[in-house]
Design a protein around this motif. Structure first.
Motif, PDB file in Angstrom:
ATOM      1  N   VAL A 146       0.856  -1.188   0.000  1.00 42.04           N
ATOM      2  CA  VAL A 146       0.000   0.000   0.000  1.00 42.04           C
ATOM      3  C   VAL A 146       0.887   1.230   0.000  1.00 42.04           C
ATOM      4  O   VAL A 146       1.787   1.361   0.840  1.00 42.04           O
ATOM      5  CB  VAL A 146      -0.921   0.015   1.236  1.00 42.04           C
ATOM      6  CG1 VAL A 146      -1.755   1.291   1.274  1.00 42.04           C
ATOM      7  CG2 VAL A 146      -1.812  -1.223   1.248  1.00 42.04           C
ATOM      8  N   SER A 147       0.674   2.128  -0.936  1.00 42.22           N
ATOM      9  CA  SER A 147       1.478   3.338  -1.017  1.00 42.22           C
ATOM     10  C   SER A 147       1.377   4.131   0.284  1.00 42.22           C
ATOM     11  O   SER A 147       0.287   4.497   0.725  1.00 42.22           O
ATOM     12  CB  SER A 147       0.998   4.206  -2.189  1.00 42.22           C
ATOM     13  OG  SER A 147       1.738   5.404  -2.259  1.00 42.22           O
ATOM     14  N   GLY A 148       2.516   4.361   0.921  1.00 42.97           N
ATOM     15  CA  GLY A 148       2.530   5.096   2.176  1.00 42.97           C
ATOM     16  C   GLY A 148       2.132   4.277   3.381  1.00 42.97           C
ATOM     17  O   GLY A 148       2.082   4.810   4.499  1.00 42.97           O
ATOM     18  N   GLY A 149       1.841   3.000   3.193  1.00 42.60           N
ATOM     19  CA  GLY A 149       1.413   2.151   4.296  1.00 42.60           C
ATOM     20  C   GLY A 149       2.611   1.639   5.091  1.00 42.60           C
ATOM     21  O   GLY A 149       3.439   0.888   4.559  1.00 42.60           O
ATOM     22  N   ALA A 150       2.700   2.040   6.353  1.00 40.80           N
ATOM     23  CA  ALA A 150       3.870   1.667   7.161  1.00 40.80           C
ATOM     24  C   ALA A 150       3.982   0.157   7.328  1.00 40.80           C
ATOM     25  O   ALA A 150       5.077  -0.415   7.238  1.00 40.80           O
ATOM     26  CB  ALA A 150       3.780   2.338   8.527  1.00 40.80           C
ATOM     27  N   GLY A 151       2.853  -0.507   7.562  1.00 38.00           N
ATOM     28  CA  GLY A 151       2.883  -1.940   7.796  1.00 38.00           C
ATOM     29  C   GLY A 151       3.270  -2.739   6.572  1.00 38.00           C
ATOM     30  O   GLY A 151       4.184  -3.585   6.625  1.00 38.00           O
ATOM     31  N   THR A 152       2.607  -2.483   5.451  1.00 36.80           N
ATOM     32  CA  THR A 152       2.908  -3.266   4.254  1.00 36.80           C
ATOM     33  C   THR A 152       4.278  -2.922   3.682  1.00 36.80           C
ATOM     34  O   THR A 152       4.950  -3.785   3.119  1.00 36.80           O
ATOM     35  CB  THR A 152       1.824  -3.064   3.182  1.00 36.80           C
ATOM     36  OG1 THR A 152       1.777  -1.681   2.785  1.00 36.80           O
ATOM     37  CG2 THR A 152       0.453  -3.488   3.696  1.00 36.80           C
ATOM     38  N   THR A 153       4.712  -1.673   3.844  1.00 39.33           N
ATOM     39  CA  THR A 153       6.055  -1.298   3.392  1.00 39.33           C
ATOM     40  C   THR A 153       7.107  -2.086   4.166  1.00 39.33           C
ATOM     41  O   THR A 153       8.072  -2.603   3.594  1.00 39.33           O
ATOM     42  CB  THR A 153       6.285   0.208   3.557  1.00 39.33           C
ATOM     43  OG1 THR A 153       5.349   0.920   2.734  1.00 39.33           O
ATOM     44  CG2 THR A 153       7.696   0.591   3.142  1.00 39.33           C
ATOM     45  N   TRP A 154       6.929  -2.201   5.482  1.00 41.59           N
ATOM     46  CA  TRP A 154       7.887  -2.957   6.296  1.00 41.59           C
ATOM     47  C   TRP A 154       7.897  -4.422   5.885  1.00 41.59           C
ATOM     48  O   TRP A 154       8.957  -5.030   5.750  1.00 41.59           O
ATOM     49  CB  TRP A 154       7.527  -2.826   7.778  1.00 41.59           C
ATOM     50  CG  TRP A 154       8.612  -3.322   8.696  1.00 41.59           C
ATOM     51  CD1 TRP A 154       9.626  -2.606   9.255  1.00 41.59           C
ATOM     52  CD2 TRP A 154       8.786  -4.679   9.142  1.00 41.59           C
ATOM     53  NE1 TRP A 154      10.419  -3.416  10.026  1.00 41.59           N
ATOM     54  CE2 TRP A 154       9.936  -4.692   9.982  1.00 41.59           C
ATOM     55  CE3 TRP A 154       8.100  -5.869   8.923  1.00 41.59           C
ATOM     56  CZ2 TRP A 154      10.398  -5.863  10.586  1.00 41.59           C
ATOM     57  CZ3 TRP A 154       8.555  -7.035   9.519  1.00 41.59           C
ATOM     58  CH2 TRP A 154       9.694  -7.026  10.343  1.00 41.59           C
ATOM     59  N   LEU A 155       6.716  -4.991   5.666  1.00 38.68           N
ATOM     60  CA  LEU A 155       6.646  -6.402   5.289  1.00 38.68           C
ATOM     61  C   LEU A 155       7.278  -6.647   3.921  1.00 38.68           C
ATOM     62  O   LEU A 155       7.900  -7.688   3.687  1.00 38.68           O
ATOM     63  CB  LEU A 155       5.188  -6.874   5.285  1.00 38.68           C
ATOM     64  CG  LEU A 155       4.512  -6.925   6.660  1.00 38.68           C
ATOM     65  CD1 LEU A 155       3.021  -7.210   6.500  1.00 38.68           C
ATOM     66  CD2 LEU A 155       5.164  -7.964   7.557  1.00 38.68           C
ATOM     67  N   HIS A 156       7.149  -5.691   3.003  1.00 38.81           N
ATOM     68  CA  HIS A 156       7.721  -5.840   1.670  1.00 38.81           C
ATOM     69  C   HIS A 156       9.216  -5.572   1.635  1.00 38.81           C
ATOM     70  O   HIS A 156       9.955  -6.240   0.899  1.00 38.81           O
ATOM     71  CB  HIS A 156       7.007  -4.899   0.691  1.00 38.81           C
ATOM     72  CG  HIS A 156       5.803  -5.499   0.040  1.00 38.81           C
ATOM     73  ND1 HIS A 156       5.755  -5.811  -1.293  1.00 38.81           N
ATOM     74  CD2 HIS A 156       4.602  -5.880   0.548  1.00 38.81           C
ATOM     75  CE1 HIS A 156       4.579  -6.330  -1.591  1.00 38.81           C
ATOM     76  NE2 HIS A 156       3.857  -6.378  -0.484  1.00 38.81           N
ATOM     77  N   GLU A 157       9.679  -4.600   2.404  1.00 35.22           N
ATOM     78  CA  GLU A 157      11.053  -4.118   2.246  1.00 35.22           C
ATOM     79  C   GLU A 157      12.024  -4.553   3.352  1.00 35.22           C
ATOM     80  O   GLU A 157      13.237  -4.559   3.133  1.00 35.22           O
ATOM     81  CB  GLU A 157      11.050  -2.590   2.150  1.00 35.22           C
ATOM     82  CG  GLU A 157      10.270  -2.069   0.948  1.00 35.22           C
ATOM     83  CD  GLU A 157      10.275  -0.550   0.863  1.00 35.22           C
ATOM     84  OE1 GLU A 157      10.903   0.091   1.755  1.00 35.22           O
ATOM     85  OE2 GLU A 157       9.655  -0.012  -0.075  1.00 35.22           O
TER      86      GLU A 157
END
Length: 353
Positions: free
Chosen positions: A170-181
């Motif tokens: 999700v663009s700007g999503g802290a949770g999904t960004t962490w899980l992806h990156e």
């Protein structure tokens, strides 16, 4: 210290530990109370206190107005008992609901795969068995992210130590960004579950229609795999929507199931196929694919919808125009933290409860 809370009209009695919310205690003891946001902003879990006292917690003044507080209403997700209580909730528990109690787990990441350019498949091994109904979800506690994030379970209930999640970035999503990156194989995360009222109504012998978009495929995947594993003889239809072939993930899995099971039918739809896709399947939105396949006649089926709110609303409209009504339509909206609590309400086409 703990308090007893009696839930009317079912008569269920739950033990609530000091500092624990009514909702958390109920779910951990297999007692269903309606809820959505889980943090005091949507009012779905509003109940009437008939006896006893509670700390109202951080209930939003918009979700629980002053007049309602004076009338003795509380939000179960925030309210902490200060004595034994009797509450009255608007409960409509489906007879197919198994009421698996919520537990806490530690999940060790065993695999991370790119399912599509925007969706990762993350597999965990849990430290204990997770009993759940296909279609339900878990909450993850992600480092550096306030609160928890909900993700639907994509594997069969028979895989009790395994946990498969499909996570869209999700663009700007802290949770999904962490899980992806950031997340790596071998890392551990705290997991709690199961939650939710999205599951196959197995006592109803009507054929099943699944309509899924994006990572909303996760719940239908678990539900379909479970039905086929159990030898369900109903006709099962999966309509999967995506923009292009790259986003149409797990296509090979469902094409294989289509070949192997006479009662399973897979119908993918692309609304923006690329030239290089050489796509000869249905072109358009997934609800349009369903309407064409069934010639706008859906009566005699159960429908299960999972995906982003616009897809859900379009599918509901199409199904109801085709003579399928609320009692036979079940849904799970994929709402991000940024969407806000207002997105967790039901479709305007459905009556309020």
């Amino acid at each position: 210290m703990s308090y007893e809370v009696t839930v009317e009209p079912t008569g269920d009695v739950i033990e609530v530990e000091e500092g624990q919310t009514i909702l958390d205690a109920a779910l951990r003891q297999g007692v269903w109370l309606p809820f959505a946001c889980g943090h005091g902003t949507c009012a779905t879990c509003k109940v009437q206190v008939l006896e006893g006292d509670a700390d109202l917690g951080n209930a939003s003044p918009f979700a629980l107005m002053d007049m309602e507080r004076e009338e003795g209403k509380v939000l179960a997700c925030c309210a902490i008992p200060e004595s034994d209580m009797v509450i009255e909730a608007d409960i409509d528990v489906d007879p197919d609901f198994e009421g698996c109690p919520v537990h806490d787990f530690v999940g060790t990441v065993t695999d991370i795969v790119d399912l599509s350019p925007t969706i990762k498949g993350i597999t965990f091994e849990l430290d204990d068995d997770l009993a759940f109904q296909a279609g339900q979800y878990v909450n993850l506690r992600i480092p550096g992210v306030e609160g928890t994030r909900a993700f639907s379970i994509a594997n069969k209930p028979s895989d009790r130590r395994g946990l498969e999640l499909h996570v869209r970035l999700v663009s700007g999503g802290a949770g999904t960004t962490w899980l992806h990156e950031v997340l790596q194989v071998g890392d551990t995360l705290d997991v709690s579950g199961p939650y939710g009222q999205f599951f196959v109504r197995k006592s109803d012998d009507q054929d099943a229609i699944f309509i899924a978009g994006g990572s909303g495929l996760s719940s239908p995947q678990a539900m379909i795999l479970d039905m086929l594993e159990e030898g369900d003889t109903r006709q099962i239809y999966l309509f999967q929507g995506a923009r292009n072939v790259a986003e149409l993930y797990n296509r090979e899995l469902f094409e294989t199931l289509d070949r192997e099971h006479e009662n399973f039918h897979y119908i993918p739809a692309l609304n923006e196929p690329q030239d290089e896709d050489c796509w000869d399947g249905f072109k358009g939105f997934v609800h349009e694919a369903a309407a064409k396949y069934f010639d706008n006649r859906f009566s005699g089926h159960k429908a299960y919808l999972c995906g982003p709110p616009p897809m859900i609303d379009a599918a509901i409209t199409t199904l109801m125009q085709g003579r399928l009504f609320e009692r036979d339509i079940h849904m799970e909206r994929f709402v991000t933290a940024a969407d806000g609590a207002q997105e967790q309400t039901r479709s305007a086409l459905f009556k309020r409860i």
